[in-house]
Motif scaffolding. Structure first.
Motif, PDB file in Angstrom:
ATOM      1  N   GLU A 121       0.813  -1.128   0.085  1.00  0.00           N
ATOM      2  CA  GLU A 121       0.061  -0.067   0.243  1.00  0.00           C
ATOM      3  C   GLU A 121       0.953   1.325   0.201  1.00  0.00           C
ATOM      4  OE1 GLU A 121      -3.360   1.668  -0.639  1.00  0.00           O
ATOM      5  OE2 GLU A 121      -3.434  -0.377  -0.576  1.00  0.00           O
ATOM      6  N   LEU A 122       2.188   0.946   0.778  1.00  0.00           N
ATOM      7  CA  LEU A 122       3.221   2.329   1.308  1.00  0.00           C
ATOM      8  C   LEU A 122       3.240   2.649  -0.084  1.00  0.00           C
ATOM      9  CD1 LEU A 122       5.020   5.243   2.300  1.00  0.00           C
ATOM     10  CD2 LEU A 122       6.392   2.719   2.647  1.00  0.00           C
ATOM     11  N   LEU A 123       4.161   1.628  -1.539  1.00  0.00           N
ATOM     12  CA  LEU A 123       4.610   1.924  -2.370  1.00  0.00           C
ATOM     13  C   LEU A 123       3.587   1.996  -3.890  1.00  0.00           C
ATOM     14  CD1 LEU A 123       7.349  -0.853  -2.124  1.00  0.00           C
ATOM     15  CD2 LEU A 123       7.627   1.042  -1.813  1.00  0.00           C
ATOM     16  N   GLN A 124       3.034   1.432  -3.809  1.00  0.00           N
ATOM     17  CA  GLN A 124       1.422   2.405  -4.596  1.00  0.00           C
ATOM     18  C   GLN A 124       1.720   3.502  -3.764  1.00  0.00           C
ATOM     19  OE1 GLN A 124      -1.327  -1.060  -4.795  1.00  0.00           O
ATOM     20  NE2 GLN A 124      -0.541  -1.147  -6.844  1.00  0.00           N
ATOM     21  N   GLY A 125       1.159   4.485  -3.459  1.00  0.00           N
ATOM     22  CA  GLY A 125       1.090   5.339  -2.590  1.00  0.00           C
ATOM     23  C   GLY A 125       1.490   6.439  -2.691  1.00  0.00           C
ATOM     24  N   LEU A 126       3.229   5.887  -3.458  1.00  0.00           N
ATOM     25  CA  LEU A 126       4.594   7.211  -3.381  1.00  0.00           C
ATOM     26  C   LEU A 126       4.652   6.905  -4.746  1.00  0.00           C
ATOM     27  CD1 LEU A 126       6.972   6.166  -0.860  1.00  0.00           C
ATOM     28  CD2 LEU A 126       5.334   7.665  -1.472  1.00  0.00           C
ATOM     29  N   GLY A 127       3.772   6.016  -5.724  1.00  0.00           N
ATOM     30  CA  GLY A 127       3.703   5.718  -7.014  1.00  0.00           C
ATOM     31  C   GLY A 127       4.770   4.870  -8.034  1.00  0.00           C
ATOM     32  N   SER A 148       6.014   1.497  -9.094  1.00  0.00           N
ATOM     33  CA  SER A 148       5.274   0.377  -9.880  1.00  0.00           C
ATOM     34  C   SER A 148       5.696  -0.932  -9.110  1.00  0.00           C
ATOM     35  CB  SER A 148       5.527   0.897 -11.282  1.00  0.00           C
ATOM     36  OG  SER A 148       7.072  -0.041 -11.582  1.00  0.00           O
ATOM     37  N   GLY A 149       4.841  -2.055  -9.481  1.00  0.00           N
ATOM     38  CA  GLY A 149       4.919  -3.266  -9.197  1.00  0.00           C
ATOM     39  C   GLY A 149       6.078  -4.141 -10.356  1.00  0.00           C
ATOM     40  N   LEU A 150       6.792  -3.363 -10.876  1.00  0.00           N
ATOM     41  CA  LEU A 150       7.693  -3.859 -11.162  1.00  0.00           C
ATOM     42  C   LEU A 150       9.239  -2.810 -10.796  1.00  0.00           C
ATOM     43  CD1 LEU A 150       6.801  -3.390 -14.979  1.00  0.00           C
ATOM     44  CD2 LEU A 150       7.194  -5.818 -13.826  1.00  0.00           C
ATOM     45  N   GLU A 151       9.265  -2.039 -10.549  1.00  0.00           N
ATOM     46  CA  GLU A 151      10.110  -1.046  -9.628  1.00  0.00           C
ATOM     47  C   GLU A 151      10.141  -1.818  -8.149  1.00  0.00           C
ATOM     48  OE1 GLU A 151      10.446   3.241 -10.193  1.00  0.00           O
ATOM     49  OE2 GLU A 151       8.244   2.552  -9.691  1.00  0.00           O
ATOM     50  N   PHE A 161      -0.413  -8.044  -9.365  1.00  0.00           N
ATOM     51  CA  PHE A 161      -1.265  -8.272  -9.438  1.00  0.00           C
ATOM     52  C   PHE A 161      -2.538  -7.257  -9.092  1.00  0.00           C
ATOM     53  CE2 PHE A 161      -5.792  -9.783  -7.998  1.00  0.00           C
ATOM     54  CZ  PHE A 161      -5.892 -11.279  -8.734  1.00  0.00           C
ATOM     55  N   ASP A 162      -2.483  -6.508  -8.692  1.00  0.00           N
ATOM     56  CA  ASP A 162      -3.584  -5.188  -8.329  1.00  0.00           C
ATOM     57  C   ASP A 162      -3.672  -4.131  -9.518  1.00  0.00           C
ATOM     58  OD1 ASP A 162      -4.630  -3.541  -6.844  1.00  0.00           O
ATOM     59  OD2 ASP A 162      -3.982  -2.327  -7.255  1.00  0.00           O
ATOM     60  N   GLU A 163      -2.219  -4.361  -9.959  1.00  0.00           N
ATOM     61  CA  GLU A 163      -2.728  -3.271 -11.451  1.00  0.00           C
ATOM     62  C   GLU A 163      -2.714  -4.429 -12.680  1.00  0.00           C
ATOM     63  OE1 GLU A 163       2.128  -1.321 -10.422  1.00  0.00           O
ATOM     64  OE2 GLU A 163       2.007  -3.086 -11.119  1.00  0.00           O
ATOM     65  N   MET A 164      -2.172  -5.364 -12.375  1.00  0.00           N
ATOM     66  CA  MET A 164      -2.846  -6.007 -14.085  1.00  0.00           C
ATOM     67  C   MET A 164      -4.532  -6.471 -13.497  1.00  0.00           C
ATOM     68  SD  MET A 164      -0.571  -8.537 -14.222  1.00  0.00           S
ATOM     69  CE  MET A 164      -0.928 -10.116 -15.924  1.00  0.00           C
ATOM     70  N   TRP A 165      -5.259  -6.743 -12.022  1.00  0.00           N
ATOM     71  CA  TRP A 165      -6.874  -6.873 -12.493  1.00  0.00           C
ATOM     72  C   TRP A 165      -7.388  -5.549 -11.958  1.00  0.00           C
ATOM     73  CZ3 TRP A 165     -10.026 -10.114 -13.766  1.00  0.00           C
ATOM     74  CH2 TRP A 165     -11.242  -9.567 -11.942  1.00  0.00           C
ATOM     75  N   GLY A 166      -6.800  -4.289 -12.145  1.00  0.00           N
ATOM     76  CA  GLY A 166      -7.139  -3.177 -12.210  1.00  0.00           C
ATOM     77  C   GLY A 166      -7.392  -2.939 -14.137  1.00  0.00           C
ATOM     78  N   ALA A 167      -6.708  -2.815 -14.807  1.00  0.00           N
ATOM     79  CA  ALA A 167      -6.275  -3.147 -16.051  1.00  0.00           C
ATOM     80  C   ALA A 167      -7.043  -3.677 -17.463  1.00  0.00           C
ATOM     81  CB  ALA A 167      -4.789  -3.319 -16.663  1.00  0.00           C
TER      82      ALA A 167
END
Length: 434
Positions: free
Chosen positions: A265-271, A273-276, A300-306
């Protein structure tokens, strides 16, 4: 006489025996540090450190079971019953050569000299066997008023050991204490010295902060101070990302364990990506497992959202099949962690998230439970069965075929039974001209 209330009775009894043995042998001895602080704060005490005028050699002679934990710093671990107690000789420290370790340690005779070398006033309190406090820097008062203050000059304490700056932010966050202005000013002027501290130590403090009861407070102090920008491996936000306060606000609602929920949650909140994420976390000395699991939740979150955005007609069947494929790819554990995180996200929005929460219960949770296989070992046939049935040699094609079978069984297109699976294999080979 003050009675301990936050200590397990057996640990207190055994610790008292250590102190009494030292006192009966003509030495001074006190409980010190975190155990005294936590008792005054009404927090559970998990271990009890002891400071004494006895030299390490004398301590080792007095007790049957000892471990020479750090003789150069005067520390001997005494095992009494089932409990270890770190017993350290009163000491003072010379100048620090690397903003982390003292160049030399000198043993002294008085407890006040020992307390004088400590970091914060709340940690510079000693307690005698009969409960009397030795508190030369008014740490008990600072605890009572929720104040975080260095012993002596904050600039000197941070110059001696730069990790104390991270500890200051962590204590302010976990305990809800207010740093005094002199401490905050010293932190801002000394923050470049954090580059001298090993990343493992910085990461450990950051973990304690994020997994504490009020991670947002600690993160805000880190943002305002820009302290992590001066770490050995500096923290750098993703280009133009900024901090998504609404998303980070969910952190306080998430359980501390498994910790990957808060980190993702923190890393996504800081922009980020899952790849980074995985490489970033490994650079910061997180374990491979924590880094990988965190990154996979994010991907998982990024792919499911897409996927949801791409299926514009909202077809439940297409979504179910896509979810199943995603779950098989990432595994049951990752999809379960994502679902747990998503439930907390939606619940934290109150009435605004109620409709989405109901949909989650009806759709993704149901799809998640319906997936019966996640691994090739769960299939009713093996690669050898396929080769025997087709009378062919193995090759890369076999692995791809087995993965396809796994997905078809997970989706429900083919039953997980030997004969139907082999019939499907033969039909595919015949169709492809095999």
């Amino acid at each position: 006489m003050h009675v301990w209330k936050q200590v397990a009775p057996l640990m207190l009894h055994q610790g008292g025996k250590v102190l009494r043995t030292l006192l009966d042998s003509g030495h001074s001895a006190y409980f010190v540090g975190g155990c005294v602080r936590d008792e005054l704060m009404g927090r559970p005490v998990h271990d009890m450190d002891i400071a004494t005028s006895a030299k390490p050699e004398a301590v080792m002679e007095l007790f049957e079971r000892t471990v020479p934990t750090g003789l150069q710093h005067g520390t001997v671990t005494v095992i009494m019953g089932d409990y270890p107690f770190e017993v350290t000789t009163f000491r003072k420290e010379s100048h620090y050569e690397d903003h982390r370790h003292p160049a030399a340690v000198e043993f002294v005779d008085e407890i006040i000299q020992d307390l004088q070398r400590r970091d914060f006033t709340m940690n510079a309190i000693a307690r005698s066997l009969d409960g009397e406090l030795t508190d030369p820097f008014h740490g008990a008062s600072d605890i009572r008023y929720g104040i975080l203050r260095c012993v002596g000059q904050a600039e000197e304490r941070f110059d001696e050991d730069a990790l104390r700056m991270m500890r200051a932010v962590r204590f302010a966050s976990v305990f809800g204490f207010r740093p005094v202005k002199s401490l905050w000013r010293a932190l801002l002027t000394s923050r470049d010295k954090l580059s001298f501290v090993a990343m493992e130590r910085v990461r450990a403090e950051l973990e304690r902060l994020l997994l504490g009861p009020d991670p947002l407070r600690g993160l805000e102090l880190l943002r305002r101070s820009r302290l992590l920008h001066y770490a050995k491996i500096p923290y750098v936000e993703s280009q133009g990302s900024g901090v998504l306060q609404e998303q980070l606000g969910v952190l306080g609602h998430m359980p501390a364990e498994p910790q990957e929920l808060r980190w993702s949650e923190l890393l996504q909140g800081l922009g980020i990506s899952g790849l980074e994420a995985e490489d970033r976390m490994k650079e910061w000395t997180f374990s491979n497992q924590v880094a990988r699991t965190t990154a996979e939740i994010m991907r998982f979150d990024e792919m499911w959202g897409a996927i949801r955005a791409g299926i514009s007609d909202g077809s439940a069947e297409r979504l179910r099949r896509s979810w199943t494929e995603l779950q098989v790819h990432y595994g049951q554990e990752i999809s379960q962690l994502w679902l747990e995180r998503q439930r907390i996200r939606l619940a934290s929005r109150g009435a605004q998230g109620r409709e989405a929460l109901l949909r989650l219960d009806e759709e993704e949770m149901r799809w998640h439970r319906a997936v019966r296989v996640h691994d090739l070992k769960e299939l009713a046939i093996r690669g050898g069965d396929v080769l025997t049935a087709l009378d062919q040699r193995g090759g890369p094609w076999l692995g791809e075929l087995m993965k396809r079978l796994l997905l078809l069984v997970a989706i429900g297109d083919v039953p997980n039974e030997r004969e139907p699976l082999l019939e499907y294999v033969k039909a595919v080979v015949k169709q492809n001209g095999g």
